[in-house]
Design a protein around this motif. Sequence first.
Motif, short mmCIF file in Angstrom:
data_model
loop_
_atom_site.label_atom_id
_atom_site.label_comp_id
_atom_site.label_asym_id
_atom_site.label_seq_id
_atom_site.Cartn_x
_atom_site.Cartn_y
_atom_site.Cartn_z
N TRP A 1 58.15 59.91 77.59
CA TRP A 1 58.25 58.72 77.52
C TRP A 1 57.06 57.78 78.03
O TRP A 1 56.79 56.61 77.90
CB TRP A 1 58.97 58.25 78.92
N SER A 2 55.86 58.55 78.41
CA SER A 2 54.57 57.78 78.51
C SER A 2 53.92 57.34 77.28
O SER A 2 53.07 56.36 77.32
CB SER A 2 53.58 58.94 79.28
N SER A 3 54.52 57.85 76.10
CA SER A 3 53.99 57.34 74.88
C SER A 3 54.74 56.07 74.50
O SER A 3 54.39 55.75 73.26
CB SER A 3 54.18 58.49 73.82
N LEU A 4 55.57 55.70 75.34
CA LEU A 4 56.68 54.36 74.73
C LEU A 4 55.66 53.14 74.38
O LEU A 4 55.89 52.62 73.50
CB LEU A 4 57.84 54.31 75.55
N PRO A 5 54.95 52.98 75.29
CA PRO A 5 54.19 51.83 75.00
C PRO A 5 53.24 51.69 73.89
O PRO A 5 53.04 50.85 72.79
CB PRO A 5 53.26 51.73 76.32
N ALA A 6 52.65 53.11 73.58
CA ALA A 6 51.91 53.40 72.39
C ALA A 6 52.81 53.10 70.99
O ALA A 6 52.32 52.58 70.00
CB ALA A 6 50.87 54.49 72.30
N LEU A 7 53.85 53.32 71.09
CA LEU A 7 54.84 53.74 70.07
C LEU A 7 55.25 51.99 69.76
O LEU A 7 55.55 51.84 68.37
CB LEU A 7 56.19 54.43 70.17
N ALA A 8 55.57 51.35 70.90
CA ALA A 8 55.71 50.06 70.57
C ALA A 8 54.74 49.04 70.01
O ALA A 8 55.04 48.53 68.94
CB ALA A 8 55.98 49.27 72.12
N PHE A 9 53.38 49.35 70.51
CA PHE A 9 52.16 48.88 69.96
C PHE A 9 52.35 49.10 68.58
O PHE A 9 51.93 48.18 67.47
CB PHE A 9 50.88 49.21 70.62
N ILE A 10 52.42 50.45 67.86
CA ILE A 10 52.10 50.77 66.70
C ILE A 10 53.36 49.84 65.88
O ILE A 10 53.06 49.46 64.70
CB ILE A 10 52.67 52.29 66.21
N GLY A 11 54.72 49.97 66.36
CA GLY A 11 55.78 49.16 65.48
C GLY A 11 55.41 47.68 65.45
O GLY A 11 55.48 47.20 64.44
N LEU A 12 55.07 47.02 66.55
CA LEU A 12 54.78 45.83 66.43
C LEU A 12 53.39 45.30 65.96
O LEU A 12 53.46 44.15 65.14
CB LEU A 12 54.47 45.10 67.99
#
Length: 285
Positions: free
Chosen positions: A209-220
């Motif tokens: 779950w700590s990677s969720l912000p990074a995943l959001a950044f990649i997608g956006l």
Amino acid sequence: MTAFFALATSLLWGLADFGGGVLTRRLPALTVVVVSQVIAAAVLGAIVVATGGWSEAGPRLWFAFAAGLAGPVALICFYKALALGPMGVVSPLGTLSVAVPVGVGLFLGERPGLTQAAGIAVAVTGVILAGGPQLRGAPVQRRAIVLTLIAALGFGTVFALIAEASTSVTGLFLALFVQRLVNVAVGGAALYVSVKRGTPTLPTTGFPWSSLPALAFIGLADVAANGTYSVAAQHGPVTVAAVLASLYPVVTALAARGFLSERLRALQATGAGLALIGTLLLATT
């Protein structure tokens, strides 16, 4: 305007690729693609509803649909390649994607002037050299190169398709939303097949779950890059927009240098300089 939006595309794609490559060293590439695209689709869906983008629905959305089919394949191959080899080596080979939209532009009648042609040649050469391409080595490196070439073809196809998917800002939001929905459907189907075959889709410790912000950044960032490229291609020659947008591997290589301490050799530094010169030639024409 074309130069500004195309260079913004390079920055966004370069940072997204860097983030995707880092995460793929901890998560399966397919998981990174699907989760990041789900987040992007959710945000775009809210924007489409808020802006009334549904009113822009029309035949052009088939271009977005086709881009959505090609995108996940390209992303998965590219993220796997970035995870296998040094980013500063793998990423610049992705610039070969520029051949597709440039070819389309030439086919449609665009004829770059002498300065533009020189800028294209210098910029593309610089991007390739910036990675210090190593075409010999271990089997893993060769596999990374093959995956990158497949990804380049897919990215180039997305370049060409998304530029034709809309003619207005609200229509662009809708086109990007449709593209992301197809991305999620294709990626989700591949993820399901992967699970059925017993391939792990998450680390043994569960979803990070700590990677969720990074995943959001990649997608956006990927969505924003598609949007800025579409604007660039619609307000200027596709040949110029595509080449300037293809400079994203330089951003990835520099990010790898700054955050992962991957050293740049003299050849790579020379390539980065050539890419800058080519950019200036294109941006001032």
